[in-house]
Design a protein around this motif. Structure first.
Motif, short mmCIF file in Angstrom:
data_model
loop_
_atom_site.label_atom_id
_atom_site.label_comp_id
_atom_site.label_asym_id
_atom_site.label_seq_id
_atom_site.Cartn_x
_atom_site.Cartn_y
_atom_site.Cartn_z
N GLU A 2 0.82 -1.21 0.00
CA GLU A 2 0.00 0.00 0.00
C GLU A 2 0.86 1.26 0.00
OE1 GLU A 2 -3.42 2.29 2.66
OE2 GLU A 2 -2.38 0.56 3.50
N SER A 3 1.91 1.26 0.83
CA SER A 3 2.77 2.44 0.90
C SER A 3 3.45 2.71 -0.43
CB SER A 3 3.81 2.28 2.02
OG SER A 3 4.58 1.11 1.82
N VAL A 6 0.52 3.93 -3.00
CA VAL A 6 0.06 5.28 -2.67
C VAL A 6 1.15 6.30 -2.99
CG1 VAL A 6 -0.60 6.83 -0.77
CG2 VAL A 6 -1.65 4.57 -0.96
N MET A 173 -6.47 12.99 -3.79
CA MET A 173 -5.71 11.94 -3.10
C MET A 173 -5.09 12.48 -1.81
SD MET A 173 -3.86 9.76 -6.14
CE MET A 173 -3.14 8.57 -5.00
N LEU A 177 -6.00 11.30 1.98
CA LEU A 177 -4.96 10.89 2.93
C LEU A 177 -5.02 11.74 4.20
CD1 LEU A 177 -1.87 10.30 0.62
CD2 LEU A 177 -2.97 8.59 2.08
#
Length: 192
Positions: A2-3, A6, A173, A177
């Motif tokens: 995910e990191s 993203v 985005m 976040l």
């Protein structure tokens, strides 16, 4: 994973129309040597984002989970606003002189990234995810995804990209976040 994903997406979108993308166009027009330019961009980005990621990791280790959550949430929201401010090539210079295309790209990109929104985003993403290698790899890939076409296709591609739409997506985005961070979603990712 995910990191990494993203980080890649956020930086790739934020980089469209950014001053470093304009710098990629300038370097391509000046040197007409895409491979050394791309290698210089890659080296500068890895170095710059590794430094930014290290700062993010240090911030994450230093601050308590609640302070970090609020700081990161607000930083992501600030990034959402910043990405909507268009960059220009005013004062943008290619450094390198006798070093050729590689040296010019390396020095110019490293300097242009200092304090840039993608460097600040790398600091915040590294602090948020505490996955330094994945974040650096993701932000570097995002930078290359945005700048390689600028080097390879030059001005022809620049006018076909809907920059306002892409910046709007990047702002969404960053906003998501920020809101998710402030709400504590994924709090285990940064120690809260």
């Amino acid at each position: 994973m995910e990191s990494f994903l993203v980080s890649t997406g956020v930086v790739a979108l934020a980089e469209i129309g950014d001053k470093t993308q304009l710098l990629a166009f300038i370097l391509a027009a000046r040197f007409r040597k895409p491979v050394p330019i791309l290698l210089g961009i890659l080296a500068a980005t890895i170095l710059n984002h590794a430094l930014a990621g290290a700062v993010g990791a240090a911030v994450s280790a230093f601050l308590g989970p609640d302070v970090l959550r609020w700081l990161l949430g607000l930083a992501f929201l600030a990034m959402a606003g910043w990405v909507l401010i268009p960059d220009s090539d005013d004062g943008l210079k290619t450094h390198g002189g006798a070093m050729g295309a590689f040296g010019a790209a390396l020095v110019s990109f490293f300097m242009a990234e200092m304090g840039d929104k993608t460097q600040i985003a790398t600091v915040a993403l590294a602090a948020r995810f505490e996955a330094l290698t994945a974040v650096i790899a993701g932000t570097t890939l995002g930078m290359m995804l945005a700048n390689a076409p600028a080097v390879l296709l030059g001005e022809r591609a620049a006018h076909r990209i809907p920059v306002r739409l892409v910046h709007g997506l990047a702002a969404l985005m960053f906003t998501a976040l920020g809101v998710l961070t402030l709400l504590g979603v994924g709090a285990g990712l940064y120690g809260a």
